[in-house]
Scaffold this motif. Structure first.
Motif, PDB file in Angstrom:
ATOM      1  N   ASN A 168     -12.486  -3.720   7.693  1.00 48.14           N
ATOM      2  CA  ASN A 168     -13.350  -3.106   8.719  1.00 48.14           C
ATOM      3  C   ASN A 168     -13.274  -3.835  10.056  1.00 48.14           C
ATOM      4  O   ASN A 168     -13.443  -3.221  11.112  1.00 48.14           O
ATOM      5  N   LYS A 184      -1.564 -14.123   5.997  1.00 41.38           N
ATOM      6  CA  LYS A 184      -2.940 -14.172   6.530  1.00 41.38           C
ATOM      7  C   LYS A 184      -2.811 -14.264   8.045  1.00 41.38           C
ATOM      8  O   LYS A 184      -1.860 -14.882   8.554  1.00 41.38           O
ATOM      9  N   GLN A 219      -5.569   1.041   4.052  1.00 39.99           N
ATOM     10  CA  GLN A 219      -6.703   0.271   4.563  1.00 39.99           C
ATOM     11  C   GLN A 219      -7.782   1.303   4.803  1.00 39.99           C
ATOM     12  O   GLN A 219      -7.832   1.946   5.845  1.00 39.99           O
ATOM     13  N   ARG A 238      -3.774 -19.010   3.125  1.00 38.95           N
ATOM     14  CA  ARG A 238      -5.231 -18.796   3.184  1.00 38.95           C
ATOM     15  C   ARG A 238      -5.932 -19.936   3.905  1.00 38.95           C
ATOM     16  O   ARG A 238      -6.818 -19.721   4.735  1.00 38.95           O
ATOM     17  N   ARG A 252       0.807  -1.225   0.000  1.00 37.60           N
ATOM     18  CA  ARG A 252       0.000   0.000   0.000  1.00 37.60           C
ATOM     19  C   ARG A 252       0.839   1.273   0.000  1.00 37.60           C
ATOM     20  O   ARG A 252       0.292   2.371  -0.072  1.00 37.60           O
ATOM     21  N   VAL A 256      -3.492  -7.791   1.161  1.00 37.87           N
ATOM     22  CA  VAL A 256      -4.622  -7.234   0.414  1.00 37.87           C
ATOM     23  C   VAL A 256      -5.873  -7.983   0.846  1.00 37.87           C
ATOM     24  O   VAL A 256      -5.891  -9.216   0.835  1.00 37.87           O
ATOM     25  N   GLU A 257      -6.892  -7.256   1.261  1.00 36.81           N
ATOM     26  CA  GLU A 257      -8.105  -7.881   1.802  1.00 36.81           C
ATOM     27  C   GLU A 257      -9.338  -7.134   1.322  1.00 36.81           C
ATOM     28  O   GLU A 257      -9.244  -5.996   0.862  1.00 36.81           O
ATOM     29  N   THR A 258     -10.496  -7.756   1.490  1.00 41.33           N
ATOM     30  CA  THR A 258     -11.756  -7.085   1.171  1.00 41.33           C
ATOM     31  C   THR A 258     -12.016  -5.979   2.200  1.00 41.33           C
ATOM     32  O   THR A 258     -11.479  -6.004   3.311  1.00 41.33           O
ATOM     33  N   ASP A 259     -12.906  -5.045   1.836  1.00 38.33           N
ATOM     34  CA  ASP A 259     -13.287  -3.974   2.774  1.00 38.33           C
ATOM     35  C   ASP A 259     -13.856  -4.571   4.055  1.00 38.33           C
ATOM     36  O   ASP A 259     -13.634  -4.059   5.144  1.00 38.33           O
ATOM     37  N   GLU A 260     -14.592  -5.663   3.886  1.00 42.36           N
ATOM     38  CA  GLU A 260     -15.234  -6.288   5.050  1.00 42.36           C
ATOM     39  C   GLU A 260     -14.179  -6.730   6.088  1.00 42.36           C
ATOM     40  O   GLU A 260     -14.335  -6.500   7.287  1.00 42.36           O
ATOM     41  N   VAL A 261     -13.113  -7.358   5.598  1.00 39.62           N
ATOM     42  CA  VAL A 261     -12.050  -7.808   6.510  1.00 39.62           C
ATOM     43  C   VAL A 261     -11.330  -6.602   7.107  1.00 39.62           C
ATOM     44  O   VAL A 261     -11.066  -6.545   8.311  1.00 39.62           O
TER      45      VAL A 261
END
Ligand SMILES: Cc1cc2nc3c(=O)[nH]c(=O)nc-3n(C[C@H](O)[C@H](O)[C@H](O)COP(=O)(O)OP(=O)(O)OC[C@H]3O[C@@H](n4cnc5c(N)ncnc54)[C@H](O)[C@@H]3O)c2cc1C
Length: 448
Positions: free
Chosen positions: A415, A310, A442, A387, A77, A408-413
């Motif tokens: 959050n 992870k 993030q 994973r 990032r 790199v993760e989803t927004d859900e993770v």
């Protein structure tokens, strides 16, 4: 991209790199070789005036803008494709004030830079465990390391920051000035501006008793279970992590790495139950100058390898979870990979969940599946191993994450790293960065 770089170049003291320039490929390289981003412009700032100029240039030209500190964010990032990178890697000065026992650190310094200077005065700041990690990303994500149980997280030792906001203004933020921003910066990541410098309270830490205990991998279940029981009643002076790893010759091992921060005699006594357990093949615990303790793991994380991480925070570490972790260790797809079991608690756990933006004070266990390998074409195998480790532990997981350990993760993770503090963070984001200029991170969306 169409912009006139001359308008930036005119007043810029640092270096500017475009894809056509010599040095561009070196400038876009970071620790994790899995990240291969090609920014349109890298602005390597010489100081805060350059940082202001770069922010204004990015905003006025509507450029996607990333902030690079130590370049150790696992998901890369600190860089972006096509846009502008505000590169702080030249801003690494560290000034110790012996009168106040505080230290001011520029936003692009590494942990190694900080340790080197503070050690001259027998002082330290609690940070992380690998010296090339950037103080910028580490602090803004919370910061855990060898002093976490005695002196708390890095953010618990932060006194103030000097930050340049999205509109190019220089702000001081502390408990008494822009205190809402100061709350958000302690765990809210790089969402709020470019931190030109951090001011920390130092601690008197000069020499510690630390190092590795290594055992054959067959002993992993017993060693980790003993470590879990032991660390839960150990004094705050001791921080210790366990790991499944391989020796340099490829031998599978289980290790405990400890750091006792107190008198050597007390440390010898406290560490005895750990050192007399089972039959270690190596006991490397010894008195170490703190920077040497901080460097013990550096060879395990060299520049230029492929990496994928992870992780998951847990309230407890049950026997069943240990059994699954040890089994997954047997399936480790690369001898360069690790499973690391980190225990925090202590002073870090005595700060309330809403005192800073970091909300997971009550979750002392972080289990990390760190995949590391050299051949890019093997990526799928090693990424899948990491994973599947995290997936396997979901029944034990608190569905929460340490921000700085996320790839790199989803927004859900992402959050779940902010947890109960997300809403307050979103309101502060709206106040200081309403257009979400700082979004290569993030990301916290400005409150609607
Ligand atoms: C080998 C390794 C070991 C690690 N060990 C630990 C550990 O022991 N403890 C721990 O807590 N974490 C640890 N981490 C995680 C680390 O703290 C995060 O990856 C962190 O993001 C790295 O910061 P950086 O400045 O090097 O990263 P960069 O990639 O340069 O920056 C990451 C993000 O941080 C933000 N940022 C960085 N500097 C600034 C700044 N000055 N102002 C504003 N925003 C900024 C930006 O949003 C940027 O996108 C480790 C990571 C690695 C790779």
């Amino acid at each position: 991209m169409s912009y006139n770089i001359q308008s930036l170049r005119a007043g810029f003291l640092g270096e500017l790199f475009e894809p056509k320039d010599a040095g561009y490929n070196e400038a876009r390289r970071i620790w994790n070789a899995s990240v291969n981003k090609r920014p349109g412009l890298i602005a390597r700032c010489s100081g805060i005036a350059d940082a202001i100029a770069a922010i204004n240039f990015g905003r006025e030209n509507n450029l996607l803008t990333a902030i690079r500190g130590g370049g150790h964010n696992v998901g890369g990032r600190g860089l972006c494709d096509d846009g502008l990178v505000i590169d702080l890697s030249r801003m690494r000065s560290v000034f110790v004030d012996t009168a106040t026992q505080r230290v001011r650190v520029q936003g692009g310094a590494t942990l190694g830079d900080l340790d080197r200077e503070t050690h001259v005065f027998g002082l330290s700041v609690p940070t992380g465990i690998v010296p090339k990690t950037g103080i910028g990303g580490l602090t803004l994500g919370g910061g855990v390391g060898w002093l976490v149980r005695k002196y708390g997280m890095t953010i618990d030792n932060l006194v103030s920051v000097q930050i340049v906001s999205a509109d190019g203004q220089v702000l001081t933020s502390s408990l008494s000035e822009n205190d809402d921003l100061f709350w958000a910066l302690r765990g809210g990541g790089g969402n709020f501006g470019v931190v030109a410098s951090f001011e920390f309270q130092t601690r008197s830490v000069d020499t510690v008793l630390g190092g590795f205990l290594l055992y054959p991998r067959e002993a992993a279940f017993d060693v980790i279970r003993h470590y879990r029981d032991y660390i839960q009643s150990a004094p705050d002076e001791l921080t210790a992590y366990a790991a499944l790893l391989h020796g340099p010759d490829g031998t599978p091992l289980v290790g405990i790495i400890s750091c006792y921060c107190g008198s050597s005699a007390d440390g010898e006594r406290v560490l005895r139950p750990l050192r007399t357990f089972g039959a270690p093949v190596m006991d490397g615990i010894q008195p170490l100058p703190f920077p040497a303790m901080q460097s013990l793991l550096a060879p395990a994380f060299p520049d230029g390898n492929q990496n994928y991480w992870k992780s998951t925070l847990q309230r407890e570490l049950s026997d069943d979870a240990i059994r699954l972790i040890v089994d997954h260790g047997k399936r480790m797809s690369s001898p360069l990979s690790f499973v690391v079991l980190e225990n925090y608690g202590g002073a870090a756990a005595r700060v309330s969940k809403d005192a800073t933006a970091y909300p997971h004070r009550d979750l002392p266990w972080d289990i990390l599946f760190i995949a590391q390998w050299t051949q890019v074409e093997e990526t799928v195998i090693h990424r899948d191993w990491a994973r599947s480790g995290e997936e396997m532990l979901r029944p034990f997981s608190a569905n929460a994450h340490l921000l700085s350990a996320l790839d790199v993760e989803t927004d859900e993770v992402v959050n779940t790293a902010f947890g109960q503090n997300l809403q307050r963070l979103a309101a502060i984001k709206k106040k200081f960065d309403p257009d979400n200029f700082f979004r290569v991170n993030q990301n916290i969306k400005p409150e609607a």
